[in-house]
Design an enzyme around this catalytic site. Structure first.
Site, mmCIF file in Angstrom:
data_model
loop_
_atom_site.group_PDB
_atom_site.id
_atom_site.type_symbol
_atom_site.label_atom_id
_atom_site.label_comp_id
_atom_site.label_asym_id
_atom_site.label_seq_id
_atom_site.Cartn_x
_atom_site.Cartn_y
_atom_site.Cartn_z
ATOM 1 N N HIS A 1 0.873 -1.362 0.167
ATOM 2 C CA HIS A 1 0.155 0.049 0.181
ATOM 3 C C HIS A 1 0.920 1.187 0.115
ATOM 4 O O HIS A 1 1.641 1.575 0.981
ATOM 5 C CB HIS A 1 -0.807 0.064 1.103
ATOM 6 C CG HIS A 1 -2.046 0.984 1.270
ATOM 7 N ND1 HIS A 1 -3.003 1.127 0.378
ATOM 8 C CD2 HIS A 1 -2.236 2.213 1.885
ATOM 9 C CE1 HIS A 1 -3.859 2.218 0.587
ATOM 10 N NE2 HIS A 1 -3.127 2.741 1.364
ATOM 11 N N HIS B 1 0.903 5.474 -1.576
ATOM 12 C CA HIS B 1 0.511 6.725 -2.265
ATOM 13 C C HIS B 1 1.636 7.364 -2.450
ATOM 14 O O HIS B 1 2.200 8.289 -1.647
ATOM 15 C CB HIS B 1 -0.440 7.634 -1.375
ATOM 16 C CG HIS B 1 -1.812 6.829 -0.936
ATOM 17 N ND1 HIS B 1 -2.658 6.073 -1.639
ATOM 18 C CD2 HIS B 1 -2.054 6.774 0.475
ATOM 19 C CE1 HIS B 1 -3.360 5.719 -0.863
ATOM 20 N NE2 HIS B 1 -3.277 5.933 0.726
ATOM 21 N N GLN C 1 2.495 11.306 -1.764
ATOM 22 C CA GLN C 1 2.710 11.780 -0.497
ATOM 23 C C GLN C 1 3.990 11.906 0.016
ATOM 24 O O GLN C 1 4.415 12.184 1.056
ATOM 25 C CB GLN C 1 1.780 11.143 0.360
ATOM 26 C CG GLN C 1 0.345 11.410 -0.068
ATOM 27 C CD GLN C 1 -0.559 10.419 0.794
ATOM 28 O OE1 GLN C 1 -0.271 9.954 1.917
ATOM 29 N NE2 GLN C 1 -2.117 10.354 0.506
ATOM 30 N N ARG D 1 -5.165 15.553 6.463
ATOM 31 C CA ARG D 1 -5.928 15.460 4.996
ATOM 32 C C ARG D 1 -5.941 16.500 4.211
ATOM 33 O O ARG D 1 -5.791 16.801 3.023
ATOM 34 C CB ARG D 1 -7.273 14.612 5.009
ATOM 35 C CG ARG D 1 -7.445 14.385 3.695
ATOM 36 C CD ARG D 1 -8.892 13.488 3.745
ATOM 37 N NE ARG D 1 -9.815 14.255 3.858
ATOM 38 C CZ ARG D 1 -11.113 14.008 3.780
ATOM 39 N NH1 ARG D 1 -11.666 12.831 3.354
ATOM 40 N NH2 ARG D 1 -12.180 14.995 3.997
ATOM 41 N N TYR E 1 -4.649 7.320 -6.948
ATOM 42 C CA TYR E 1 -5.643 8.237 -7.011
ATOM 43 C C TYR E 1 -5.475 9.462 -7.413
ATOM 44 O O TYR E 1 -6.509 10.402 -7.942
ATOM 45 C CB TYR E 1 -6.672 8.010 -5.594
ATOM 46 C CG TYR E 1 -5.893 8.776 -4.414
ATOM 47 C CD1 TYR E 1 -6.072 10.130 -4.270
ATOM 48 C CD2 TYR E 1 -5.264 7.934 -3.586
ATOM 49 C CE1 TYR E 1 -5.751 10.574 -3.076
ATOM 50 C CE2 TYR E 1 -4.767 8.368 -2.346
ATOM 51 C CZ TYR E 1 -5.101 10.020 -2.255
ATOM 52 O OH TYR E 1 -4.510 10.287 -1.252
ATOM 53 N N HIS F 1 -11.838 3.500 -3.396
ATOM 54 C CA HIS F 1 -11.168 4.460 -2.468
ATOM 55 C C HIS F 1 -11.631 4.059 -1.006
ATOM 56 O O HIS F 1 -10.692 3.496 0.094
ATOM 57 C CB HIS F 1 -11.238 5.772 -2.509
ATOM 58 C CG HIS F 1 -10.269 6.665 -1.543
ATOM 59 N ND1 HIS F 1 -11.080 7.013 -0.471
ATOM 60 C CD2 HIS F 1 -9.226 6.846 -1.507
ATOM 61 C CE1 HIS F 1 -10.040 7.513 0.185
ATOM 62 N NE2 HIS F 1 -8.921 7.536 -0.314
ATOM 63 N N ARG G 1 -16.871 5.527 2.127
ATOM 64 C CA ARG G 1 -17.268 7.032 1.955
ATOM 65 C C ARG G 1 -17.197 7.668 0.468
ATOM 66 O O ARG G 1 -17.722 8.767 0.262
ATOM 67 C CB ARG G 1 -16.549 7.752 3.052
ATOM 68 C CG ARG G 1 -15.202 8.139 2.821
ATOM 69 C CD ARG G 1 -14.568 9.091 3.983
ATOM 70 N NE ARG G 1 -13.324 9.285 3.594
ATOM 71 C CZ ARG G 1 -12.267 8.695 4.070
ATOM 72 N NH1 ARG G 1 -12.373 7.480 4.831
ATOM 73 N NH2 ARG G 1 -10.943 8.937 3.881
ATOM 74 N N GLU H 1 -10.393 2.866 9.022
ATOM 75 C CA GLU H 1 -9.164 3.661 9.684
ATOM 76 C C GLU H 1 -9.363 4.351 10.817
ATOM 77 O O GLU H 1 -8.542 4.399 11.539
ATOM 78 C CB GLU H 1 -8.347 4.089 8.479
ATOM 79 C CG GLU H 1 -6.915 4.806 8.665
ATOM 80 C CD GLU H 1 -6.623 5.728 7.699
ATOM 81 O OE1 GLU H 1 -5.240 6.091 7.813
ATOM 82 O OE2 GLU H 1 -7.130 5.600 6.627
ATOM 83 N N HIS I 1 -5.797 -0.869 6.309
ATOM 84 C CA HIS I 1 -5.979 -0.628 7.662
ATOM 85 C C HIS I 1 -6.924 -1.262 8.682
ATOM 86 O O HIS I 1 -6.425 -2.001 9.470
ATOM 87 C CB HIS I 1 -6.408 0.784 7.897
ATOM 88 C CG HIS I 1 -5.486 1.737 7.119
ATOM 89 N ND1 HIS I 1 -4.124 2.011 7.196
ATOM 90 C CD2 HIS I 1 -5.897 2.668 6.131
ATOM 91 C CE1 HIS I 1 -3.817 2.886 6.404
ATOM 92 N NE2 HIS I 1 -4.841 3.367 5.629
ATOM 93 N N ASP J 1 2.099 3.158 2.927
ATOM 94 C CA ASP J 1 0.931 4.410 2.802
ATOM 95 C C ASP J 1 1.284 5.746 2.506
ATOM 96 O O ASP J 1 1.692 5.989 1.348
ATOM 97 C CB ASP J 1 0.051 4.235 4.131
ATOM 98 C CG ASP J 1 -1.112 4.844 4.085
ATOM 99 O OD1 ASP J 1 -1.486 5.687 3.126
ATOM 100 O OD2 ASP J 1 -2.039 4.707 4.983
#
Length: 458
Positions: A65, A67, A70, A91, A130, A216, A219, A244, A278, A329
């Site tokens: 995992h 991203h 980031q 975030r 994403y 994703h 939500r 998470e 998570h 992550d």
């Protein structure tokens, strides 16, 4: 975009005094690498002229995992704001970085990250991707432009790639309209289908690449979109963020009357192709049900600690037969051993016990390492074993500081004492790390530094 690989890839034979084969140490192992694959694995062998000799060889670890973009934020979010800091305030800062990066900057950051992963002993990355669109939210002329940049970074560094394009459509449960800060992430099912088609074309140009799908989170998709997006994976992996944060659990209950993992298991065809990223906040019943579904728990202990997420219920999960893997992550720190160590230490803190991940009489390092190999490879649609016919993903550990240890003690010394470290790494037969440094480190780091100067100046 033309994707080119670098590094040596030829027939060579490695003699390992000890190698991690089938979940245990084997002595005097000759490993013959032929192109990208292991041609043979000979046990109880004698070294021959021309063999390259190593003390300890283990399979490369899957990083399930990531991203990549980031990585640009690493170390830049550790100042407390005017109110209580949390995942949600972090975030907001992450969105600012996401909205500012150009494709060139994304590629430069990803290459730096993947180089660091290889130097740490990771050999494959699951890129939960994403950041799809231009800075105004419009599609690039190539709808998968940034996915192509991710693939280019993987090709340059040599890391194997499981590309997981993310379907992201909403800002909250119940199909809430997306926020402006999410504009680079958002797709309709129609545009996402086109993105997936183009992603597979890109993957075809990079040998060994696996393509899956990542709705994703609950939500960010409606129930109907979740099923439709998962179907686009075909036989590939399906990854999803779930449970998470406590607020996420509360919001899911308010929307559906069920907790996130409870809802997912009751409404989606969760099986061994799935990876629940998570899954931090579960009841005992959810923990057992997730384990029995065959899905992998995708744990990211460094990020989960950095963001204040909570502690995964590992003992109950593994007791019910659950598999886990580790990922990096948010990429605030890249380390195989730190992920595994923090996974165990969080359990010790939460359960007020020692050697929580191990069975009676078992080395905790061996339990963590073998568990993460098995779960990570399942989650990324690959094999992480020293076995003929499989990709030659190998890590040679430098034992110079601990010549007095036997092989059985070395995983514990690596994970808990930092006494060893990767010296040489082969990724799909390419020798990409020598003496602990990536073969293209200077060029990759120079490009990364230039990109970071541009990003931090704005």
């Amino acid at each position: 975009m033309i994707i080119r690989s670098k590094g040596r890839c030829r027939v060579e034979t490695i003699f390992a005094r000890n190698a991690w084969v089938d979940g245990d140490w084997a002595s005097n192992v000759r490993l013959t690498l032929d192109g990208m694959l292991l041609r043979s694995v000979e046990h109880d062998a004698a070294p021959q002229a021309g063999d390259e000799r190593h003390d300890l060889v283990v399979p490369g670890m899957p990083n399930l995992h990531s991203h990549a973009f980031q990585r640009a934020m690493a170390g830049l979010t550790e100042v407390r704001g005017p109110a209580d800091d949390s995942f949600w305030s972090w975030r907001t800062l992450m969105y600012k970085f996401a909205l500012s990066m150009t494709p060139d900057e994304v590629e430069a950051v990803a290459a730096q990250l993947y180089m660091e992963m290889l130097e740490a002993g990771f050999s494959r990355v699951g890129e939960f991707h994403y950041l799809h669109h231009d800075r105004d939210g419009g599609h690039y002329s190539d709808i998968a432009e940034i996915g192509a940049r991710i693939a280019a970074a993987a090709a340059q560094t040599g890391i194997s790639l499981t590309l997981l394009p993310v379907f992201y459509a909403h800002a909250g449960f119940g199909g809430a309209a997306p926020a402006d800060g999410q504009r680079r992430f958002i797709n309709s099912l129609d545009s996402f289908s086109k993105l997936m088609e183009r992603s597979r074309e890109i993957a075809a140009g990079l040998p060994g690449t696996v393509v899956g799908v990542a709705p994703h989170s609950l939500r960010a998709v409606t129930p109907e979109e979740l099923i439709a997006a998962a179907e686009l994976a075909g036989d590939g992996p399906v990854h999803i963020h779930v449970a998470e944060q406590v607020k996420e659990v509360e919001d899911c209950v308010a929307w559906s009357g069920a907790r996130p993992v409870e809802w997912l298991l009751g409404h989606a065809p969760v099986d061994r192709r799935w990876c629940a990223i998570h899954a931090t906040h579960m009841t005992a019943d959810e923990t057992v049900r997730l384990a029995r579904s065959g899905a992998v728990a995708g744990l990211c202990p460094i990020t989960e600690a950095n963001l204040g997420d909570g502690i995964f219920p590992l003992p109950g999960f593994t007791a019910a037969g659950g598999r886990f893997g580790v990922g990096s992550d948010s990429n605030v720190l890249i380390s195989v051993v730190e992920e595994l160590r923090l996974l165990e230490y969080s359990q010790r803190l939460g359960n007020r016990a020692r050697n929580v991940a191990a069975e009676p009489g078992q080395s905790t390092g061996a339990a963590l390492f073998s568990g993460a190999l098995a779960g990570g490879s399942q989650a990324l649609g690959c094999a992480a074993k020293l076995e003929p016919g499989l990709p030659a993903d190998l890590v040679s550990l430098d034992t110079a500081a601990v010549p007095y240890l036997d092989a059985a003690q070395c995983l514990d010394a690596w994970i808990f004492a930092g006494a060893l470290g990767p010296k040489t790494v082969w990724a799909r037969g390419r020798r990409v790390v020598e003496d602990g440094r990536h073969i293209d480190r200077e060029a990759i780091s120079a490009r990364f530094t230039a990109a970071m100067r541009a990003l931090t100046s704005t």
